[in-house]
Design an enzyme around this catalytic site. Structure first.
Site, PDB file in Angstrom:
ATOM      1  N   SER A  14       0.850  -1.186   0.000  1.00 14.44           N
ATOM      2  CA  SER A  14       0.000   0.000   0.000  1.00 14.44           C
ATOM      3  C   SER A  14       0.889   1.241   0.000  1.00 14.44           C
ATOM      4  O   SER A  14       2.105   1.144   0.138  1.00 14.44           O
ATOM      5  CB  SER A  14      -0.899  -0.013   1.232  1.00 14.44           C
ATOM      6  OG  SER A  14      -0.096   0.016   2.374  1.00 14.44           O
ATOM      7  N   GLY A  17       0.354   5.233  -3.984  1.00 19.46           N
ATOM      8  CA  GLY A  17      -0.292   6.413  -4.577  1.00 19.46           C
ATOM      9  C   GLY A  17      -1.358   6.071  -5.598  1.00 19.46           C
ATOM     10  O   GLY A  17      -1.492   6.746  -6.615  1.00 19.46           O
ATOM     11  N   ILE A 150      -7.101 -10.778   1.074  1.00 17.62           N
ATOM     12  CA  ILE A 150      -8.397 -11.462   1.175  1.00 17.62           C
ATOM     13  C   ILE A 150      -9.517 -10.417   1.102  1.00 17.62           C
ATOM     14  O   ILE A 150     -10.549 -10.624   0.497  1.00 17.62           O
ATOM     15  CB  ILE A 150      -8.469 -12.260   2.494  1.00 17.62           C
ATOM     16  CG1 ILE A 150      -7.522 -13.454   2.388  1.00 17.62           C
ATOM     17  CG2 ILE A 150      -9.891 -12.723   2.780  1.00 17.62           C
ATOM     18  CD1 ILE A 150      -7.438 -14.310   3.618  1.00 17.62           C
ATOM     19  N   GLY A 359      -9.939  18.108  15.735  1.00 14.66           N
ATOM     20  CA  GLY A 359      -9.478  16.975  16.523  1.00 14.66           C
ATOM     21  C   GLY A 359     -10.485  16.580  17.584  1.00 14.66           C
ATOM     22  O   GLY A 359     -11.471  17.269  17.832  1.00 14.66           O
ATOM     23  N   CYS A 386     -12.636  24.125  13.401  1.00 15.64           N
ATOM     24  CA  CYS A 386     -13.489  23.258  14.226  1.00 15.64           C
ATOM     25  C   CYS A 386     -12.982  23.243  15.672  1.00 15.64           C
ATOM     26  O   CYS A 386     -13.234  24.186  16.416  1.00 15.64           O
ATOM     27  CB  CYS A 386     -13.563  21.869  13.607  1.00 15.64           C
ATOM     28  SG  CYS A 386     -15.006  20.961  14.140  1.00 15.64           S
ATOM     29  N   GLY A 388     -10.138  23.988  16.583  1.00 15.55           N
ATOM     30  CA  GLY A 388      -9.324  25.205  16.661  1.00 15.55           C
ATOM     31  C   GLY A 388     -10.166  26.439  16.952  1.00 15.55           C
ATOM     32  O   GLY A 388      -9.682  27.415  17.532  1.00 15.55           O
ATOM     33  N   HIS A 511     -15.074  22.983   8.449  1.00 19.35           N
ATOM     34  CA  HIS A 511     -13.783  22.518   7.913  1.00 19.35           C
ATOM     35  C   HIS A 511     -13.624  23.044   6.490  1.00 19.35           C
ATOM     36  O   HIS A 511     -13.783  22.288   5.523  1.00 19.35           O
ATOM     37  CB  HIS A 511     -13.736  20.984   7.900  1.00 19.35           C
ATOM     38  CG  HIS A 511     -13.583  20.375   9.251  1.00 19.35           C
ATOM     39  ND1 HIS A 511     -12.375  20.270   9.889  1.00 19.35           N
ATOM     40  CD2 HIS A 511     -14.500  19.868  10.091  1.00 19.35           C
ATOM     41  CE1 HIS A 511     -12.550  19.701  11.063  1.00 19.35           C
ATOM     42  NE2 HIS A 511     -13.828  19.449  11.221  1.00 19.35           N
ATOM     43  N   GLU A 513     -11.169  23.546   4.798  1.00 20.08           N
ATOM     44  CA  GLU A 513     -10.107  22.859   4.040  1.00 20.08           C
ATOM     45  C   GLU A 513     -10.679  21.782   3.124  1.00 20.08           C
ATOM     46  O   GLU A 513     -10.059  21.425   2.118  1.00 20.08           O
ATOM     47  CB  GLU A 513      -9.059  22.272   4.993  1.00 20.08           C
ATOM     48  CG  GLU A 513      -9.483  21.057   5.837  1.00 20.08           C
ATOM     49  CD  GLU A 513     -10.199  21.421   7.135  1.00 20.08           C
ATOM     50  OE1 GLU A 513     -10.713  22.551   7.224  1.00 20.08           O
ATOM     51  OE2 GLU A 513     -10.256  20.566   8.046  1.00 20.08           O
TER      52      GLU A 513
HETATM   53  N1  GLN Z   1     -14.109  17.424  19.120  1.00 13.53           N
HETATM   54  C1  GLN Z   1     -14.829  18.577  18.681  1.00 13.53           C
HETATM   55  C2  GLN Z   1     -16.308  18.286  18.465  1.00 13.53           C
HETATM   56  O1  GLN Z   1     -16.712  17.159  18.403  1.00 13.53           O
HETATM   57  C3  GLN Z   1     -14.212  19.140  17.409  1.00 13.53           C
HETATM   58  C4  GLN Z   1     -14.397  18.252  16.224  1.00 13.53           C
HETATM   59  C5  GLN Z   1     -13.504  18.600  15.073  1.00 13.53           C
HETATM   60  O2  GLN Z   1     -12.528  19.330  15.205  1.00 13.53           O
HETATM   61  N2  GLN Z   1     -13.791  18.038  13.925  1.00 13.53           N
HETATM   62  O3  GLN Z   1     -17.098  19.192  18.354  1.00 13.53           O
END
Ligand code: GLN
Length: 539
Positions: A14, A17, A150, A359, A386, A388, A511, A513
């Protein structure tokens, strides 16, 4: 309408690319005006990627329609500049749960349900239905995993069966290693790989090779012999400096015209204007430019860059839009949790911009908050995605508004000031899969704010993936203390975007991005890089 199919498989290992190859094939087809889409098969038994750990599997990519899919979809969308839908993602988990549903309904009554024909027939039906519904000329199917696994064997068998009735072109990606001591390209592993592919009844029309150096003539000839192909159909994938160059490398080897011929559409014309635009972007990444932006991404999965693949790409697109040379450093947030202000300044002082990505879970959170405080106090450009954004409000509450111990109930359920809390409609949810606030949602922007100026509009649509939200109980106090609430959701009363008053600092619950593309950079990233360039000029 008769549809055609291209099936991309991978051999040996794997990480070669396959996703980029598939994306590049799609890009070539687009450049020739061929209406095509990808379909990705993943053999794992998860229903979707939403329950996977980004540290192990890479980023979870979210589609407009709420689908939580493999990160390859990010590349498909970036290369095609088009949004995908979740029907284009088939996992082993989805497949078997559908089959079992059908079995329970009695659709196979009286039969023992088997991989062949029931699962394979169902796969073929799913594939032809997608081609039909989307009115595609060509459906490009990427088979996840490696030939011989598999996990994907029944899928490959279904593709063989498909080729008996439909026009299917198989393309195999393989690896040609080179032993340093010998200095010679070794074809034996690929010979074996081709043999096992052929044992499954599959004859590839092209073999694409990853290798350290360009393929030597003798390597090409040897592989061609084993693959029953002309040497020109053994394609080189070795010399690109960045992923966006791959379509160009394929064109330079005549792969595009051979593929079109194989598809029986040699008469199509290449869109030169579009190609040149792409070329400009791909080459830009390697050449000198006049501005300079140094960015620190402070997160907890930084060891595996794939966890933040779209963040990296979005920064790249925004740098292109600003004609800036981009330097990204990935900072492990845990490392700055207990750091003194001097140590943090030493570590982060050189950056024009600081970004905290999304996160989950409490590891490294305090380090991210330290980085945000540093950015705010030292007038660094800041972008929070998010998590952040949630941490940007926590930092503000703690350090500007004196709400000591302010937190999100995700990290401290007993916090005195629950600035970020679980969304109301999440409170009754017990199941983990596909239950967050997902997909694309409209955001209403307040005029005169940085966010409004970045989007150049009063409304934006961005993708989401979260369970927690800004606690509206504190909205007024925040506003009184100078935090600008610049974006609200349209459907619910959710704070979507916050910003600092005196210099560039934006946090978004979304998000952005995930929707950034070379041909359409994400507006917030574009403004962020612009502000970072200005800051870097002063250093
Ligand atoms: N953990 C946070 C939430 O659930 C932020 C989620 C994220 O950054 N995607 O709201």
């Amino acid at each position: 309408m008769k549809h055609k199919y291209i099936v991309v498989t991978g051999s040996l290992m794997s990480g070669l690319g396959k996703g980029i190859i598939t994306s590049s094939i799609l890009k070539l087809l687009k450049l020739y005006g061929v209406n095509s889409l990808p379909l990705k098969f993943d053999g794992y038994l998860n229903y979707d990627c939403g329950t996977m750990n980004p540290f192990r599997h890479g980023e979870v990519f979210v589609l407009d329609d709420k689908g939580e899919v493999d990160m390859d979809f990010g590349n498909y969308e970036r290369f095609l500049n088009k949004s995908m839908n979740s029907k284009l993602s088939i996992t082993g988990g989805k497949l078997f749960s559908e089959i079992i549903k059908k079995e329970r309904k009695g659709e196979y009554l009286g039969r023992d349900v088997q991989i062949i024909p029931h699962v394979t027939d169902y796969i073929k039906e799913r594939i032809t239905t997608v081609a039909e519904q989307e009115k595609l000329e060509v459906l490009v199917i990427e088979v996840g995993g490696t030939v011989g696994d598999i996990e994907n064997s029944y899928f490959i068998e279904a593709m063989r069966q498909l080729s008996l009735k439909e026009e299917v072109i198989f393309i195999n990606l393989t690896y040609v290693p080179e032993l340093e001591s010998v200095g010679e390209q070794k074809t034996k592993p690929s010979q074996m790989a081709l043999r096992s592919l052929m044992q499954l009844g599959i004859q590839p029309k092209f073999v694409i090779c990853r290798s350290q150096r360009p393929l030597e003539k003798s390597t090409r000839e040897k592989l061609a012999l084993f693959a029953n192909l002309n040497p020109e159909r053994i394609i080189n994938d070795s010399e690109i400096k960045n992923i966006y160059e791959l379509p160009l490398a394929l064109i330079s080897q005549g792969f595009d015209s051979m593929l079109l011929k194989e598809l029986g559409i040699s008469n199509r014309k290449l869109d030169k204007v579009q190609l040149n635009e792409w070329k400009r972007f791909a080459k830009f990444l390697d050449n000198g430019v006049k501005n300079h932006a140094r960015i620190a991404v402070v997160g907890k999965y930084v060891e595996l860059k794939d966890s933040y693949a779209s963040v990296k790409e979005a920064l790249t697109h925004a740098a292109y839009a600003n004609n800036a040379k981009l330097g990204i450093d990935w900072i492990e947030s845990e490392d700055i949790e207990d750091a003194s202000p001097e140590q943090i300044s030493k570590k982060l002082g050189v950056y024009g911009g600081i970004l905290v990505p999304g996160g989950f879970g409490s590891r490294g959170i305090e380090g991210m908050i330290n980085a945000i405080q540093f950015a705010r106090e030292n007038h660094k450009a800041y972008l929070g995605l998010c998590l952040g954004m949630q941490l940007m409000s926590i930092e503000y509450a703690r350090n500007v508004m004196g709400m000591k111990g302010a937190n999100s109930s995700e990290f401290n359920p007993k916090t005195k000031y629950e600035v970020i809390g679980l969304m109301e409609d999440q409170k009754s949810i017990k199941l983990k899969g596909g239950t967050m606030r997902l997909g694309s949602w409209p955001v209403i922007l307040k005029s005169g704010t940085m966010a409004y100026n970045a989007y150049g509009a009063s409304k934006a649509e961005e993708r989401h993936r979260h369970r927690y939200e800004f606690n509206n109980k504190y909205k007024n106090i925040f506003a009184k203390n100078g935090l600008v609430i610049s974006g609200m959701s349209k459907d619910k009363d959710i704070v979507e975007i916050i910003e600092w008053k005196d210099h560039f600092g934006i946090g978004t619950q979304a998000h952005p991005e995930l929707k950034s593309r070379p041909e359409a950079p994400a507006p917030l990233f574009k403004s962020f890089i612009k502000a970072a360039i200005e800051n870097n000029k002063t250093l």
